[in-house]
Design an enzyme around this catalytic site. Structure first.
Site, PDB file in Angstrom:
ATOM      1  N   SER A   1       0.798  -1.233   0.000  1.00 49.19           N
ATOM      2  CA  SER A   1       0.000   0.000   0.000  1.00 49.19           C
ATOM      3  C   SER A   1       0.829   1.280   0.000  1.00 49.19           C
ATOM      4  CB  SER A   1      -0.949   0.005   1.194  1.00 49.19           C
ATOM      5  OG  SER A   1      -1.952  -0.950   0.991  1.00 49.19           O
TER       6      SER A   1
ATOM      7  N   LYS B   1       0.106   3.327  -3.063  1.00 49.24           N
ATOM      8  CA  LYS B   1      -1.194   3.932  -3.388  1.00 49.24           C
ATOM      9  C   LYS B   1      -1.167   5.439  -3.686  1.00 49.24           C
ATOM     10  CE  LYS B   1      -4.006   0.455  -0.950  1.00 49.24           C
ATOM     11  NZ  LYS B   1      -4.566   0.098   0.377  1.00 49.24           N
TER      12      LYS B   1
ATOM     13  N   TYR C   1      -3.711  -3.387  -9.890  1.00 47.06           N
ATOM     14  CA  TYR C   1      -3.539  -3.066  -8.472  1.00 47.06           C
ATOM     15  C   TYR C   1      -2.547  -4.042  -7.812  1.00 47.06           C
ATOM     16  CZ  TYR C   1      -4.600  -2.894  -3.504  1.00 47.06           C
ATOM     17  OH  TYR C   1      -4.477  -2.826  -2.140  1.00 47.06           O
TER      18      TYR C   1
ATOM     19  N   TYR D   1      -4.799   4.578   7.745  1.00 50.28           N
ATOM     20  CA  TYR D   1      -6.133   3.983   7.927  1.00 50.28           C
ATOM     21  C   TYR D   1      -6.768   4.382   9.254  1.00 50.28           C
ATOM     22  CZ  TYR D   1      -3.589   1.044   4.627  1.00 50.28           C
ATOM     23  OH  TYR D   1      -2.798   0.608   3.625  1.00 50.28           O
TER      24      TYR D   1
ATOM     25  N   VAL E   1       1.595  -3.387   4.050  1.00 46.42           N
ATOM     26  CA  VAL E   1       1.628  -4.596   4.885  1.00 46.42           C
ATOM     27  C   VAL E   1       2.927  -5.400   4.787  1.00 46.42           C
ATOM     28  CG1 VAL E   1      -0.819  -5.069   5.237  1.00 46.42           C
ATOM     29  CG2 VAL E   1       0.301  -5.868   3.147  1.00 46.42           C
TER      30      VAL E   1
HETATM   31  N1  GLN Z   1      -1.948  -5.619  -1.612  1.00 47.89           N
HETATM   32  C1  GLN Z   1      -2.407  -5.467  -0.267  1.00 47.89           C
HETATM   33  C2  GLN Z   1      -3.902  -5.675  -0.173  1.00 47.89           C
HETATM   34  O1  GLN Z   1      -4.610  -5.274  -1.014  1.00 47.89           O
HETATM   35  C3  GLN Z   1      -2.029  -4.098   0.235  1.00 47.89           C
HETATM   36  C4  GLN Z   1      -2.547  -3.812   1.628  1.00 47.89           C
HETATM   37  C5  GLN Z   1      -1.649  -2.928   2.454  1.00 47.89           C
HETATM   38  O2  GLN Z   1      -0.443  -2.816   2.222  1.00 47.89           O
HETATM   39  N2  GLN Z   1      -2.220  -2.358   3.501  1.00 47.89           N
HETATM   40  O3  GLN Z   1      -4.404  -6.260   0.741  1.00 47.89           O
END
Ligand code: GLN
Length: 313
Positions: free
Chosen positions: A63, A66, A189, A241, A259
């Protein structure tokens, strides 16, 4: 002013022994990460680098990618159109929440959570998947200043197990937020999440944002200046978040986590900071990363809410 190099060395040895959290496992390939990996890199807008730990070790961006694709679609379509597809409100929900569409408009609340990021991916321009994917790669390559590759194992692993993201994408299709190319949007994505970069790369990406979208070394424009504020404000309100409030309170800078264990933060006009360590907490943030950012913010007076010059010039 504290010496930045000795400060990050001190924080690295302070937190190396912390063993809380564990690497993400819902994407099976990520569970293989070495929990001892730990790196801190600070890159100034003039390209000076302070680093400690496993700084060249690469990991999938997840993420942390993003905000960058969001900047690209803003450039391609302008604010008004992108705002019609994805909102700018924090949710107070987890990053992968399914109930994260606005009641009236059915837009995802913001581009930092999965629903918003999948909607952003659906907007990436190009004639076919390869063409669109190339645009994504070249975007990230401009931010880091060299060529990049994908962790195909992570990509396949996520694609195979992404029932939740797939259900979010179908919900988005139901409400006409995305078009019929559901699997293609998801693949774009997952690919952007699988881009391999080092902590040093991530700090350069952050420094590029701190430098108004211009790479500190190559001087290439990665994103138009006028959209940098859009990206940073959303990172600030939504990048962590459902702990974005806690982050604003204790760290006070725009940031984004992933993550796989990366977190980057931006001090506009000054520098980019990246920390990497795979063990994550229940919100999906690197445990060591959060601690390092709290200490750095305190020691260097980085919070935008603390009056007075911060300790970096
Ligand atoms: N590719 C991961 C997902 O969609 C990214 C989530 C993250 O890094 N918080 O769950």
């Amino acid at each position: 002013m504290p010496n930045i190099q000795s400060l990050i060395e001190e924080l690295h040895s302070k937190y190396q022994s912390h063993t809380e959290g564990s690497p993400a496992s819902y994407i099976p390939e990520l569970a293989k990460a070495n929990p001892n990996h730990f790196a801190i890199v600070i890159t100034t807008i003039s390209g000076e680098i302070y680093k400690i730990g496993d700084t060249e070790n690469t990991f999938s961006l997840q993420s942390t990618s993003k905000p960058f694709t969001y900047g690209m679609v803003l450039e391609n379509f302008g604010r008004e159109f992108v705002l019609s597809k994805v909102g700018v409100e924090p949710t107070g929900e987890a990053f992968n929440s399914i109930v994260e569409l606005e009641k009236q408009t059915h837009r995802p609340y913001n581009p930092m959570i999965n629903s918003g990021a999948i909607a952003v991916s659906s907007l990436i321009k190009g004639n076919n998947f390869e063409d669109r994917f190339k645009k994504v790669m070249s975007l990230f390559e401009t931010y880091v200043g060299h060529s990049l590759s994908i962790d195909e194992h992570v990509f396949e692993s996520e694609k195979k197990t992404a029932h939740r993201n797939r259900s979010i994408a179908h919900l988005l299709r139901h409400f006409d937020v995305i078009d019929d190319k559901i699997e293609e949007s998801l693949d774009l994505y997952f690919k952007q999440c699988s881009i391999l970069a080092s902590t040093r790369d991530l700090s350069m990406m952050a420094a590029t944002l701190a430098n108004n979208g211009i790479h500190p070394v190559t001087k290439k424009v990665a994103v138009q200046e006028k959209y940098v504020g859009d990206m940073l404000s959303l990172m600030f309100t939504c990048g962590m978040y459902d702990s974005s409030g806690e982050w604003a309170y204790s760290v006070g800078i725009p940031a984004k986590s992933g993550v796989s264990g990366g977190i980057f933060g931006v001090i506009p006009g000054k520098m980019g900071i990246a920390v990497f360590s795979p063990p994550i907490d229940d919100k999906g943030h690197s445990v060591r990363g959060v601690e390092v950012f709290k200490d750095l913010s305190h020691k260097l007076n980085l919070s935008i809410f603390r009056v007075g010059n911060n300790h970096v010039s």
